[in-house]
Write a protein that holds these residues in place. Structure first.
Motif, mmCIF file in Angstrom:
data_model
loop_
_atom_site.group_PDB
_atom_site.id
_atom_site.type_symbol
_atom_site.label_atom_id
_atom_site.label_comp_id
_atom_site.label_asym_id
_atom_site.label_seq_id
_atom_site.Cartn_x
_atom_site.Cartn_y
_atom_site.Cartn_z
ATOM 1 N N CYS A 373 40.924 45.497 91.153
ATOM 2 C CA CYS A 373 42.030 44.559 90.928
ATOM 3 C C CYS A 373 42.974 45.087 89.838
ATOM 4 O O CYS A 373 42.541 45.421 88.737
ATOM 5 N N GLN A 375 45.911 44.300 87.247
ATOM 6 C CA GLN A 375 46.280 43.053 86.569
ATOM 7 C C GLN A 375 47.025 43.279 85.267
ATOM 8 O O GLN A 375 46.798 44.258 84.563
ATOM 9 N N TYR A 376 47.935 42.356 84.986
ATOM 10 C CA TYR A 376 48.681 42.343 83.721
ATOM 11 C C TYR A 376 48.667 40.906 83.223
ATOM 12 O O TYR A 376 48.839 39.982 84.017
ATOM 13 N N GLY A 437 49.163 43.606 91.431
ATOM 14 C CA GLY A 437 49.438 42.921 90.170
ATOM 15 C C GLY A 437 50.573 41.930 90.311
ATOM 16 O O GLY A 437 51.463 42.098 91.150
#
Lengths: 484, 388
Positions: A373, A375-376, A437
Motif C-alpha cells: 500500500c 500512502q501519504y 496513494g
C-alpha cells in the motif's frame, strides 16, 4: 571539458498586462505584460521549479552540489539551498551555496560551479537562480521588473555546451541597490548607469574574452547578453562590438512577456538560446551588474539527445492574465487587508515541522513492505508520521516513497469561500495519485470555476505559511500545466 | 460485545436552555439554567447527585461545571470527544450507574461559542501547519460534490435535494420555543443563498450557538421514585476509525463508515432488526444538509444512493414515516458542540413522554440520536437509542 549538461526555466503562470499599471496609478504604461509570482511563490520556489524542469527524469541523488542565486532570497540570514536540496530530493554529502545581492549572482554561481567541477570537488552541480524584485509602486520599475528563474546542471559528462572560457570584470558603480531595509529597488539616473556602467563594462568584458580566446565577433553564433534597462541600449552595445542582429539573442520577448528577472534574466535568455541551439554553435553569454561575467560556450552533438524541456518556450505559452492590479498588492502583502473573521493561524512549530521534514519538504510517504500500500498522511493532527500501515496495520515495515514527481486525479474538491486565503476561494482537492496513494492538498495556479472531479493534477513546491519571518514550505497540487 | 446497556439505566430528569447567540450569558448562566431545569424535572437537588460527567470541547476540567453549580466536593469529570462529547458524558454516567458505583448521576453538555468574534469554531490547525486551507463546510461540500457525481445527480438537482432537508428542519425549528433559528424557508430561498463552500450555501449549514443541556440518570429500580414516566437507555455506542478515508482509494466519500459501524453496534445492543421500521424518530448530526442525507443511508433508514427518493417522499417530515430532527436539528435548534448530544436526547425524552407540544409525534417508542465529530473521512461518531 566541463559545461552545461542540462537546462530548465520557470515563469509564473500569472501575467499582468502593463495597461493595468497605468489603469491603477495613472500615467503611462510600457507595452506588453510581465510575469507575477503567485502569493505562494518566492525566489526559492521558482528556483525549485526551474531545477525540476532541468532535472527531467534525471536522478537528483546523483548531483554533488546545489548553488542557489537570487537577490531576493526569502532569508537575510539562513541558507536556502539546503531547503531546495530537500525539495529536489538530493543527498546530504553535497556542496551547497547561496549567491545573493548581485544582479549577476546567476552568472557568478555558474562560473563557480564550472570551477568546482573543473577542480574535481564535485562531479555535477545544479545551479538554480530566480528573482522577484519589486520596483516602487506606480513607478516604471514596477512595470519593467518580472519574476522568473532558470537552472543548469554543470558537469563533465554528456555536456551539451562546453564552457571554454570565463572572463570577469569587477566594477564599482552603485547603479541600483537595496539596503538592508529597502523593499523596493533604488537606482541612480539610468543614463549614467548606461553610459558609465553597463556599456563600458560589457564592452570591456566581451572584448576581453574575445581577445583572450582569439575569437572575433563573427565567430559567435549567438551573443546572449542581458539588458538591465532599455533594450535599445543593448542592441547598440552589441552592434558596436560587431555583432549583426542575427547573432544577438533578442531581448524583446522577455521584455514583452516576462519583464526583467534580476539575476535570472541572462540565464533565462540563455535557456531560450539553448532551446534552439545546434551542434557546433558558439555562444557568448554575459551576466552583468557591478562588473560582468562572460563565457564562451561550444554547443556539442549531445544537445540533440537532451529530452525536451518546458524551458522558456512552454512557460511563455501557458499563462493566466490578472484581472485587476490590486492582486499584486495582496499577493506581496503590501497593503493591510481586513482580517477574515476566522480563527487566527497558529505560530509555526519549527520542531514539529523539522521532524517531519522528509514528509513535508521532500514529499515522501511510505510503501508498505507487507501489502504494497502506497500512502501519504497529510493529517488533521500533523503531516506524518506513518508508523502503522493504513491498509494492513503492519508496524514500521515500509520503504520511503516519493510523491513529488507523481501525477494524480481529483477525486473530489471544493471551492471554499469561508477559509481565509489570500486569493479566495480556497480550492482544495482530494487527489488519487495514478501510481497509488490518496491525499488532500491545496490547489494552486487554478481557475476556481474549472476545478472538476477527474481533473489531472501535478505537485508544485510552494510557501504555505509565513509567520514571524519563518517560511513554511510544502507542496500543493496544481492542474497539469504542460504535456511533458 | 460481552455486555449491553439496554434497560440498565433510566433518564428521570432533563433540562435544556434556549439555544442561540446569548451575548448576555456566559457558560455559567447556561449550565445553571440547564441543570436547574433537570433537577426540577427529577424533583431533586444537588445533594442527591453521586457524580457528574461533563461533555464540552473547549473548557478545561470538571470545574467548568462544579464552579458555577457550587458543587459540594463531588467527583466531576470532563469528557471531550469532538461533537460526540455530549453523548460521551451520557455514556460515562450510564456506565457508572450500570456498574453500580452510583445510583444517581448528573450529565451536562455545554458550549459557549459566541465569544470568538466570528462564526464557526475556534482554530484547530495541525501541528506542522501544513493542513489544507479548508473549513468544515469545505470538507462536507466535497462530500456533496462526490455524492452528486457518484449517483449522476445534476448539480441543480443535488442543490434542490439538499434544500428540501433544510426546509424541513426550518419548519420543525419554527415550532420549537427553544430553537436558535425560528424562520420558515422556501426551497428557492435555500437554493439562492450565498455559497459558503461550493455547492453548500448558507442555509445548508447549521447554526453556531451557545447552549447547555443536562440529564439526570439513575438505576431503573429507583427510577419511578423520581418520575412516573422514565425513559430507558437502549444503546450507547461510540466509534472512532483509523482516519484512512483520506489516504486509501477504497473510501468513496459518500458515506461515513464510523456512522455505519456505530449504528450497527447500537442496533445490536438495542435489539433492533429493521431500523427503518422500528425506530420511531431520529435526531442526527445535520451539521450540513449533505450530512443528514448521507446519515439517512448510513443508519439504514434509506437505501444506499436512494435517500433522494425518501426526501422527495417526505419520509423524514414530522408527519412522515420516520420523522428526523423533530426539534429542528443542529440546523435550526443550533449546535453548541458539547451540548448537542444531550439536547438530542432531550427531544427524544420529551417526545417519548408526550411533552413535545406542537411537535408531538404519535406514540413514539424508540428514538435514535446520532453525533459525528470531524471530517467525513475521519470522524468520531456516536449513536444513542432510548425508549420507553
Amino acid at each position: 571539458m566541463a559545461g552545461i549538461t542540462s537546462f530548465g526555466a520557470y515563469i509564473p503562470w500569472h501575467r499582468i498586462n502593463r495597461e493595468l499599471f497605468s489603469g491603477a496609478w495613472g500615467g503611462f504604461n510600457a507595452p506588453g505584460e510581465r510575469s507575477v509570482a503567485y502569493y505562494d511563490e518566492d525566489s526559492l520556489t521558482m528556483a525549485v521549479e526551474a531545477a525540476i524542469d532541468c532535472l527531467g527524469d534525471e536522478d537528483a541523488g546523483k548531483l554533488d552540489g546545489l548553488f542557489f542565486a537570487s537577490t531576493t532570497s526569502p532569508y537575510r540570514e539562513k541558507q536556502c539551498s539546503p531547503i531546495m536540496a530537500m525539495a529536489l530530493d538530493m543527498r546530504r554529502d553535497i556542496r551547497t551555496a547561496d549567491f545573493n545581492t548581485s544582479l549577476r549572482s546567476g552568472s557568478i554561481a555558474m562560473a563557480q560551479a564550472v570551477d568546482t567541477v573543473k577542480a574535481g570537488s564535485a562531479g555535477r552541480v545544479m545551479v538554480a537562480m530566480a528573482d522577484m524584485r519589486m520596483g516602487g509602486l506606480s513607478g516604471f520599475n514596477e512595470q519593467l521588473i518580472g519574476d522568473g528563474g532558470a537552472a543548469f546542471i554543470i558537469g563533465n559528462d554528456n555536456v551539451i555546451a562546453e564552457i571554454e572560457e570565463i572572463y570577469s570584470i569587477s566594477d564599482e558603480l552603485t547603479g541600483t541597490w537595496r539596503s538592508q531595509n529597502d523593499v523596493y529597488v533604488c537606482s541612480w539616473e539610468d543614463r549614467m548607469i548606461q553610459d558609465e556602467g553597463y556599456t563600458p563594462v560589457l564592452t570591456e568584458a566581451i572584448s576581453g574574452i574575445l581577445k583572450k580566446t582569439g575569437l572575433e565577433a563573427k565567430d559567435i553564433t549567438k551573443a546572449v547578453v542581458d539588458n538591465p534597462g532599455d533594450p535599445r541600449g543593448h542592441s547598440k552595445l552589441l552592434a558596436d562590438l560587431g555583432f549583426t542582429p542575427e547573432q544577438i539573442q533578442e531581448p524583446i520577448t522577455m521584455f514583452m512577456n516576462v519583464g526583467f528577472c534580476g539575476c535570472a534574466h541572462a540565464p533565462m535568455m540563455l535557456v531560450s538560446c539553448l532551446e534552439t541551439a545546434k551542434p557546433g554553435d558558439k555562444i557568448l553569454f554575459a551576466g552583468s551588474g557591478a562588473g560582468a561575467d562572460v563565457m564562451i560556450m561550444q554547443v556539442t552533438d549531445n544537445i540533440e539527445k537532451l529530452p525536451k524541456k518546458r524551458g522558456m518556450s512552454q512557460h511563455l505559452a501557458v499563462k493566466q492574465p490578472l484581472e485587476r492590479y490590486n492582486a499584486i498588492l495582496q499577493w506581496r502583502d503590501l497593503v493591510q487587508i481586513e482580517a477574515a473573521r476566522r480563527p487566527e493561524k497558529q505560530h509555526n512549530k519549527i520542531s514539529a515541522i523539522w521532524r517531519e521534514r522528509k514528509s513535508i519538504l521532500s514529499l515522501y510517504g511510505k510503501k508498505c513492505n507487507k501489502c504494497g500500500c502506497i500512502q501519504y498522511d497529510n493529517g488533521a493532527n500533523s503531516t506524518g508520521p506513518i508508523r502503522i500501515c493504513a491498509e494492513c496495520q503492519s508496524l514500521d515495515d515500509f520503504e520511503d516513497y516519493r510523491f513529488a514527481d507523481k501525477q494524480g486525479e481529483v477525486f473530489s474538491f471544493t471551492n471554499d469561500q469561508l477559509a481565509p486565503t489570500i486569493d479566495p476561494p480556497s480550492s482544495v482537492v482530494l487527489i488519487d495519485f495514478k501510481e497509488g496513494g490518496r491525499a488532500f492538498f491545496d490547489l494552486t495556479d487554478r481557475v476556481a470555476e474549472d476545478v472538476k472531479i477527474g481533473m489531472g493534477v501535478e505537485m508544485t513546491f510552494r510557501k504555505i505559511h509565513f509567520d514571524r519571518g519563518y517560511v513554511n514550505y510544502f507542496w500543493k497540487a496544481r492542474p497539469v500545466r504542460f504535456d511533458n | 460485545m460481552p455486555g449491553s446497556i439496554k434497560d440498565r439505566v433510566a433518564i428521570v430528569g432533563m433540562g435544556c436552555t434556549q439555544f442561540g447567540t446569548h451575548w448576555d450569558k456566559g457558560p455559567g448562566d447556561l449550565i445553571v439554567e440547564a441543570v436547574q431545569e433537570a433537577y426540577e424535572d427529577a424533583g431533586i437537588n444537588e445533594e442527591r447527585i453521586g457524580a457528574c460527567y461533563v461533555g464540552t470541547l473547549f473548557s478545561m476540567g470538571g470545574r467548568a461545571v462544579s464552579e458555577p453549580l457550587r458543587m459540594q466536593y463531588k467527583p466531576v469529570t470532563r469528557l471531550e470527544n469532538a461533537c460526540a462529547s455530549g453523548h460521551e458524558a451520557l455514556r460515562a454516567g450510564a456506565y457508572a450507574i450500570a456498574a453500580g458505583i452510583y445510583d444517581v448521576v448528573l450529565c451536562v453538555g455545554f458550549e459557549k461559542l459566541k465569544d470568538e468574534g466570528m462564526s464557526g469554531l475556534p482554530g484547530m490547525e495541525n501541528r506542522t501547519c501544513t493542513h489544507y486551507q479548508s473549513t468544515m463546510p469545505g470538507v462536507f461540500a466535497m462530500m456533496a460534490n462526490k455524492y452528486f457525481d457518484r449517483y449522476g445527480i445534476k448539480p441543480e438537482e443535488g442543490k434542490e435535494m439538499l434544500a428540501k432537508i433544510s426546509v424541513k428542519s426550518h419548519a420543525n425549528g419554527f415550532l420549537n420555543p427553544k430553537s436558535h433559528l425560528k424562520r420558515k424557508l422556501t426551497i428557492e430561498q435555500v437554493m439562492n443563498a450565498p455559497i459558503i463552500a461550493q455547492p453548500l450555501g448558507l442555509f445548508d449549514c447549521c447554526g453556531v450557538s451557545d447552549g447547555a443541556a443536562a440529564a439526570i440518570l439513575c438505576s431503573p429500580d429507583i427510577a419511578k421514585e423520581f418520575r412516573p414516566d422514565p425513559v430507558y437507555i437502549k444503546a450507547l455506542q461510540i466509534c472512532a476509525g483509523p482516519s484512512t478515508g483520506r489516504m486509501l482509494k477504497n473510501y468513496d466519500y459518500t458515506h461515513v463508515e464510523e456512522s455505519v459501524r456505530a449504528a450497527k453496534a447500537a442496533y445490536e445492543e438495542a435489539g433492533v432488526k429493521n431500523p427503518r421500521e422500528e425506530i420511531s424518530m431520529a435526531e442526527v448530526h445535520d451539521c450540513f444538509s449533505i450530512t443528514e442525507a448521507v446519515t439517512m443511508e448510513d443508519l439504514g433508514f434509506s437505501e444506499r444512493g436512494k435517500v433522494k427518493d425518501d426526501i422527495d417522499a417526505g419520509t423524514f417530515h414530522l408527519d412522515g414515516k420516520l420523522p428526523v430532527q423533530p426539534d429542528g436539528g443542529l440546523k435550526c435548534f443550533g449546535h453548541p458542540i458539547g451540548a448537542s448530544g444531550i439536547r438530542m436526547v432531550y427531544e427524544l425524552y420529551l417526545q417519548l413522554q408526550g411533552r413535545a407540544d406542537k411537535r408531538q409525534l404519535k406514540d413514539p417508542t424508540l428514538g435514535l440520536a446520532h453525533n459525528m465529530g470531524g471530517e467525513p473521512y475521519m470522524p468520531l461518531t456516536s449513536v444513542v437509542i432510548v425508549g420507553n
